[in-house]
Write a protein that holds these residues in place. Structure first.
Motif, short mmCIF file in Angstrom:
data_model
loop_
_atom_site.label_atom_id
_atom_site.label_comp_id
_atom_site.label_asym_id
_atom_site.label_seq_id
_atom_site.Cartn_x
_atom_site.Cartn_y
_atom_site.Cartn_z
N VAL A 241 0.86 -1.18 0.00
CA VAL A 241 0.00 0.00 0.00
C VAL A 241 0.90 1.23 0.00
CG1 VAL A 241 -1.71 1.36 1.28
CG2 VAL A 241 -1.89 -1.14 1.21
N ALA A 242 0.84 2.01 -1.07
CA ALA A 242 1.62 3.24 -1.18
C ALA A 242 0.79 4.39 -0.61
CB ALA A 242 1.97 3.51 -2.64
N GLN A 243 1.20 4.90 0.53
CA GLN A 243 0.43 5.95 1.23
C GLN A 243 1.00 7.32 0.93
OE1 GLN A 243 0.81 4.14 5.26
NE2 GLN A 243 -1.39 4.48 5.34
N GLY A 244 0.24 8.12 0.22
CA GLY A 244 0.64 9.49 -0.03
C GLY A 244 0.43 10.37 1.18
N SER A 245 1.02 11.54 1.15
CA SER A 245 0.95 12.46 2.29
C SER A 245 -0.46 12.97 2.54
CB SER A 245 1.90 13.63 2.08
OG SER A 245 1.61 14.30 0.86
N GLU A 246 -1.38 12.77 1.58
CA GLU A 246 -2.77 13.20 1.75
C GLU A 246 -3.53 12.32 2.74
OE1 GLU A 246 -1.80 13.37 -2.77
OE2 GLU A 246 -1.35 12.11 -1.04
N ALA A 247 -2.99 11.15 3.04
CA ALA A 247 -3.72 10.16 3.84
C ALA A 247 -3.96 10.63 5.27
CB ALA A 247 -2.95 8.84 3.86
N SER B 192 -8.96 12.95 18.93
CA SER B 192 -8.08 12.84 17.76
C SER B 192 -8.97 12.58 16.55
CB SER B 192 -7.06 11.71 17.95
OG SER B 192 -7.69 10.51 18.34
N LEU B 193 -9.12 13.59 15.71
CA LEU B 193 -10.06 13.55 14.58
C LEU B 193 -9.31 13.22 13.30
CD1 LEU B 193 -11.98 16.84 15.51
CD2 LEU B 193 -12.64 14.50 16.09
N TRP B 194 -8.79 12.00 13.22
CA TRP B 194 -7.97 11.62 12.08
C TRP B 194 -8.77 11.70 10.78
CZ3 TRP B 194 -4.15 12.68 14.58
CH2 TRP B 194 -3.67 12.00 15.70
N ALA B 195 -8.16 12.28 9.76
CA ALA B 195 -8.83 12.44 8.47
C ALA B 195 -7.82 12.77 7.40
CB ALA B 195 -9.87 13.57 8.54
N GLY B 196 -8.10 12.33 6.17
CA GLY B 196 -7.30 12.71 5.02
C GLY B 196 -7.75 14.05 4.46
N GLN B 197 -7.18 14.43 3.33
CA GLN B 197 -7.44 15.77 2.79
C GLN B 197 -8.66 15.84 1.88
OE1 GLN B 197 -3.48 16.60 1.08
NE2 GLN B 197 -3.21 18.16 2.66
N GLY B 198 -9.36 14.74 1.69
CA GLY B 198 -10.49 14.75 0.75
C GLY B 198 -11.85 14.83 1.40
N THR B 199 -11.97 15.51 2.54
CA THR B 199 -13.20 15.42 3.32
C THR B 199 -14.42 16.07 2.68
OG1 THR B 199 -12.52 17.36 4.62
CG2 THR B 199 -12.00 15.20 5.53
N GLY C 32 -5.09 -1.15 -7.33
CA GLY C 32 -6.25 -0.97 -6.47
C GLY C 32 -6.04 0.22 -5.57
N VAL C 33 -7.04 0.49 -4.74
CA VAL C 33 -6.95 1.61 -3.81
C VAL C 33 -7.32 1.15 -2.40
CG1 VAL C 33 -7.51 3.31 -5.59
CG2 VAL C 33 -9.35 2.36 -4.18
N GLN C 34 -6.80 1.89 -1.44
CA GLN C 34 -7.22 1.71 -0.05
C GLN C 34 -7.87 3.01 0.41
OE1 GLN C 34 -4.86 -0.43 3.12
NE2 GLN C 34 -4.55 1.66 3.83
N MET C 35 -9.07 2.90 0.97
CA MET C 35 -9.84 4.09 1.38
C MET C 35 -10.18 3.99 2.86
SD MET C 35 -12.34 4.11 -1.98
CE MET C 35 -13.35 5.49 -1.46
N GLY C 36 -9.88 5.05 3.60
CA GLY C 36 -10.19 5.08 5.02
C GLY C 36 -11.18 6.16 5.36
N THR C 37 -10.79 7.42 5.12
CA THR C 37 -11.64 8.56 5.49
C THR C 37 -13.04 8.44 4.91
OG1 THR C 37 -9.66 9.97 5.59
CG2 THR C 37 -11.80 11.08 5.43
N GLY D 176 -4.54 7.52 0.04
CA GLY D 176 -4.31 8.91 0.38
C GLY D 176 -5.16 9.84 -0.45
N GLY D 177 -6.27 10.30 0.11
CA GLY D 177 -7.13 11.24 -0.60
C GLY D 177 -8.06 10.63 -1.63
N VAL D 178 -8.10 9.29 -1.72
CA VAL D 178 -9.01 8.64 -2.68
C VAL D 178 -10.40 8.58 -2.06
CG1 VAL D 178 -9.49 6.57 -4.02
CG2 VAL D 178 -7.11 7.27 -3.62
#
Length: 361
Positions: free
Chosen positions: A176-182, A326-333, A239-244, A221-223
């Motif tokens: 999983v390549a995690q960009g800084s947006e994650a 702790s309100l963890w979130a990526g940049q695509g909110t 593929g992609v990994q999505m969290g936020t 990251g940001g997807v």
């Protein structure tokens, strides 16, 4: 949806769509959320890093009651020990925040963070979890050999090309390549070299990793939608990994105040901070982060800072006060929605990708 979006990641994990739920530790990835994503055709992931071994076993069995599809469990691979130097200075600063929440001060000079990693890993082997993913490093060689002996798939989360090469050499089946947006904690192996994590954006990171490894790469990251999937595939990811995107799902374990803060946030709302845990993590800026930054006090290393701030975060959750969570979130909110079930999010994301994807099969 009759048309499928099949990639090497789908074949590797035995899933219908190249979409993976991020293993967000601390409660968001409930049994219901993991099972729902897997049942909808993605790969659900239980964020188990902070869970006691028997709690992990119970959750795995509950997931299996809800779905017969593959799923993953994520652990922290680093073996960090507590460092209580300067704890008195840190506790003084935290006591001011405890005053705001009306909870007791702490003058503890020593804290002990449980290290369950080997016991957690043993549970994953015993329960034959289909996929194991790790953050903060890769499995030590003896454990990697055990996972391979049990024919389990292993995924490593990385933030640089060098880390990706190390993960492949160690025997990972995918990266999983995690960009800084994650959002939240990313998988940077060594934060002594990168104190705030390796700050490489996803569009720069993915093709450089793809060009240098021979195993599938998963973009993170940001997807937030189907466009992110297609863009990642064009860059060479499988593929992609999505969290936020799943934090505001009905099945998410995120606190309601946390969900509301996410829904009210924008691409400008998040910052990278070590204030909560001692490791860099991206989250929505709030009073805790602001007050900590103003103090000039250096956080204790992970996991000690995470342990000494836990009472504050727990009290804030009980009180529904997002200013001290702790309100963890990526940049695509801005791409978040309220009230959607996880299956709807998966189906909507894949449907959008299929409309524009040149790689449909």
């Amino acid at each position: 949806m009759d048309i499928q979006l099949q990639t090497d990641v789908c074949h590797l994990f035995g899933i219908r769509y190249p979409l993976i739920l991020a293993g967000m530790a601390g409660g968001p990835t409930t049994v219901e959320l993991v099972a729902a994503v897997s049942d909808a055709g993605g790969l659900g992931t239980l964020g188990a890093a902070y869970m006691e071994p028997e709690a992990i076993r119970h959750s795995i069995r509950e997931i299996r009651k809800r779905t017969d599809k593959p799923f993953a469990v994520n652990l922290f691979a680093s073996r960090s020990t507590d460092c209580c130097d300067r704890i008195e200075e840190v506790q003084r600063q935290l006591n001011g925040m405890r005053n705001d929440l009306g909870i007791s001060h702490s003058d503890a000079q020593e804290v002990t963070t449980p290290d369950w990693f080997e016991e957690q890993f043993a549970v994953l082997l015993e329960e034959q979890v289909p996929v194991i993913s790790t953050a903060f490093g890769i499995l030590p060689e003896p454990l990697m050999q055990q996972a391979k002996a049990f024919k389990l798939r292993v995924v490593g989360m990385v933030t640089t090309v060098r880390e990706a090469i190390l993960a492949e050499q160690a025997g990972c089946d995918a990266i999983v390549a995690q960009g800084s947006e994650a959002g939240g904690h990313r998988g940077t192996f060594d934060i002594t070299e990168h104190p705030l994590g390796a700050q490489i954006g996803l569009f720069a990171l993915v093709p450089q990793i793809v060009d240098r490894v021979n195993i599938p790469v998963i973009a993170a990251g940001g997807v937030m939608d189907g466009r992110g999937i297609v863009a990642s595939l064009v860059l060479g990811a499988q593929g992609v990994q999505m969290g936020t995107r799943f934090l505001t799902a009905v099945e998410s374990g995120a606190h309601e105040a946390y969900k509301q803060a996410l829904l009210q946030s924008t691409e400008e709302s998040t910052v990278i901070t070590k204030a909560f845990s001692g490791r860099p993590a991206r989250g929505i800026s709030n009073s805790f982060i602001g007050r900590w930054n103003e103090s000039g006090v250096e956080p204790l290393p992970f996991p000690t800072q995470n342990t000494v701030t836990r009472d504050i975060r727990n009290a804030a959750a009980r009180q529904g006060n997002p200013e001290y969570m702790s309100l963890w979130a990526g940049q695509g909110t801005r791409g978040l929605t309220s009230g959607q079930h996880a299956a709807e999010i998966v189906e909507e994301t894949i449907r959008e990708a299929l409309l524009i994807c040149p790689y449909k099969r």
